[in-house]
Design a protein around this motif. Structure first.
Motif, mmCIF file in Angstrom:
data_model
loop_
_atom_site.group_PDB
_atom_site.id
_atom_site.type_symbol
_atom_site.label_atom_id
_atom_site.label_comp_id
_atom_site.label_asym_id
_atom_site.label_seq_id
_atom_site.Cartn_x
_atom_site.Cartn_y
_atom_site.Cartn_z
ATOM 1 N N UNK B 131 -45.263 -15.208 -17.812
ATOM 2 C CA UNK B 131 -45.840 -14.642 -19.039
ATOM 3 C C UNK B 131 -47.090 -15.405 -19.444
ATOM 4 N N UNK B 132 -46.989 -16.722 -19.393
ATOM 5 C CA UNK B 132 -48.135 -17.510 -19.842
ATOM 6 C C UNK B 132 -49.296 -17.378 -18.858
ATOM 7 N N UNK B 133 -48.983 -17.370 -17.557
ATOM 8 C CA UNK B 133 -50.055 -17.204 -16.565
ATOM 9 C C UNK B 133 -50.731 -15.849 -16.742
ATOM 10 N N UNK B 134 -49.936 -14.815 -16.993
ATOM 11 C CA UNK B 134 -50.510 -13.479 -17.136
ATOM 12 C C UNK B 134 -51.328 -13.373 -18.425
ATOM 13 N N UNK B 135 -50.879 -14.057 -19.455
ATOM 14 C CA UNK B 135 -51.621 -13.992 -20.719
ATOM 15 C C UNK B 135 -53.015 -14.576 -20.579
ATOM 16 N N UNK B 136 -53.209 -15.444 -19.589
ATOM 17 C CA UNK B 136 -54.510 -16.071 -19.410
ATOM 18 C C UNK B 136 -55.441 -15.255 -18.521
ATOM 19 N N UNK B 137 -54.975 -14.122 -18.009
ATOM 20 C CA UNK B 137 -55.809 -13.326 -17.105
ATOM 21 C C UNK B 137 -56.864 -12.551 -17.880
#
Lengths: 301, 214
Positions: B131-137
């Motif tokens: 979730x956190x990695x995707x939020x940074x995309x």
């Protein structure tokens, strides 16, 4: 920077061929050997692929703005799920399946082997593997790697990983008990996801923004299907709500009793008077109140 | 390259495990070469080969059209399993999702970790990492990633939905992978070159503190 994108694109391309079963393993080996960066890039593609596949259901729920979409409204819910689908660009119109019970239980069998027992006075809306529940239901979900079900209830999103669990959802509280497997619980007001495993029960109270997890009462999941309700240290308000749903008639509670807790079993079959039993067990008074009864502190008239 | 491989049609009709181990043995040079390239570490390649041998001893698949491809695919999956286990170890050691201090802001009590099986906690941590990695995309990359990997649309369907070209979709996916690769690497995964990182004890930093080497 462009070189790196080319590597990532090549890695994605190789993964697509691997997944399709059409890859030339010798050519793939040579590409991996050509540059250490190639192997690292492919590592990340394969790993992120596997992670996303396993967490697909939980990821499918829109996270930050979701509490606006999944609000507890009467008419808002269906429109909200359509709005979310449109935002994600779904190419097909979602099929919404609605089940709503009155006084009797509804047994719902889905094509994928999922079985749901929907309690009285409850409502389940389903769009594929996404559901919204008001009221109570027991879920038996076979495990399917890469497919997860997401159930929204009382401001929480519950994603199953192939389990047997029960949700009791009221407008501002939710109870979740897991008998087999584990479920993940997220919500706009939760700082982080909670994983609930077999033998554990979760109580979420939206008002005080309180969430607690404790050992589940053995046999409590779906106990209402067997003619009894079993509690351990449950807030009295929830017991009263259950009696209204499962018992013979409406039960209300004096606000002064809101902090009381109940442990014990109440028989709710035909011929029993669970509200009277509850009053006796807790040393409370029970008075007729309109179309039902009201629990009061002892000695009140 | 070497001696002609066994009659693959004959191999396909053999269902006992001997068949697959024989296939692995017949192609051991190529498989080990693949594993060296895949893992970047000859020692690990040897380990995976041994592991693969043991697993093939016990597997009882149905008829297989291409046993050599089956064996390579199994080898590839074993490396993936190890990478995932290493990620979980790293997440666990790094004390992601640190215990909440009792307080008013987010009062939560998680399931007792002493009782919860490892897998439950690991899955939770993986999900949070994702979730956190995707939020940074970047927005386009995130949308393409969701459409393709979560909603299951093909590249052509993603292109139609986003109203961009297929090569535009492929670029978005590549950008997404670049970011995800960094997010995973910062938690210790990234092949043999980063194996030293795996050995370092977790710093206990929260997930949001992951260094971003943009």
């Amino acid at each position: 920077m462009n070189d790196n994108l080319a590597t990532e694109q090549a890695a994605l391309d190789w993964q697509a061929q691997v997944q399709a079963g059409s890859v030339d393993w010798d050519a793939f080996t040579r590409w991996l050997e050509a540059d250490r960066d190639h192997a690292d890039a492919y590592d990340a593609v394969a790993l992120s692929d596997a992670l996303m596949a396993d967490h697909r259901g939980a990821l499918a729920t829109v996270s930050q703005p979701s509490h606006r979409f999944w609000a507890w409204g009467t008419s808002g819910v269906l429109a909200a799920s359509l709005a979310v689908a449109a935002w994600l660009g779904a190419p097909h119109a979602p099929a919404i399946d609605i089940h709503e019970t009155q006084a009797s239980v509804e047994q719902i069998a889905l094509a994928d082997g999922t079985h749901i027992a929907l309690a009285p006075h409850s409502r389940l809306e389903r769009d594929g593997t996404a559901m919204v529940l008001r009221g109570d239901a027991v879920f038996d979900v076979p495990h399917r790697p890469g497919r997860e079900m997401v159930i929204t209830a009382a401001g929480l999103k519950i994603s199953d990983i192939g389990t047997r669990f029960e949700i009791r959802a009221a407008p501002d509280t939710a109870r979740l008990t897991v008998t087999e497997g584990e479920v993940a619980v997220t919500g706009a007001s939760l700082a982080q996801p909670v994983m609930l495993v077999a033998g554990r029960a979760l109580l979420y109270e939206a008002g005080p923004a309180r969430l607690s997890v404790a050992a589940a009462v053995p046999g409590a999941v779906g106990d209402w299907q067997s003619g009894h309700l079993t509690y351990r240290d449950a807030p009295l308000g929830l017991v009263v709500a259950d009696l209204t749903r499962y018992g013979p008639q409406q039960v209300r509670m004096d606000a002064a009793l809101a902090t009381r807790r109940f442990s014990g079993t109440l028989l709710i079959d035909h011929g029993h008077a669970p509200a009277r039993d509850l009053a006796q067990l807790m040393g409370l008074a029970l008075r007729p109140d309109g179309d039902g009864d009201r629990l009061l502190p002892a000695g009140q008239r | 390259m070497s001696a002609p491989s066994p009659d693959s049609a004959m191999m396909a009709r053999q269902s006992p495990p001997d068949g697959l181990c024989a296939v692995l043995f017949a192609h051991r040079g190529e498989v080990i070469r693949f594993l060296c390239a895949r893992t970047g570490d000859p020692g690990e390649a040897e380990d995976v080969y041994q592991d693969l041998w043991i697993r093939l001893l016990h597997v009882r698949p149905g008829p297989i059209g291409n046993p050599r491809a089956y064996v390579f695919r199994a080898a590839n999956n074993l490396v993936l399993d190890r990478r995932r286990a290493a990620l979980r170890n790293r997440l666990r050691d790094g004390h992601w999702l640190a215990e909440e201090a009792p307080g008013d802001r987010h009062p939560e009590e998680r399931a007792d970790p002493a009782i919860a099986p490892d897998d439950a906690l690991a899955l939770q941590q993986e999900l949070t990492l994702l979730r956190i990695a995707m939020a940074a995309l970047p927005a386009g990359a995130l949308r393409a990633l969701r459409l393709h990997r979560i909603d299951g649309l093909s590249h052509a369907e993603v292109a139609a939905t986003m109203q961009i070209s297929r090569s535009g979709v492929e670029k978005h996916m590549a950008v997404a992978m670049k970011h995800l690769r960094r997010a995973l690497a910062n938690c210790g995964v990234g092949g043999a070159a980063a194996s030293d990182d795996l050995e370092r004890p977790g710093s206990g930093e929260p997930l949001v503190g992951c260094k971003d080497e943009r």
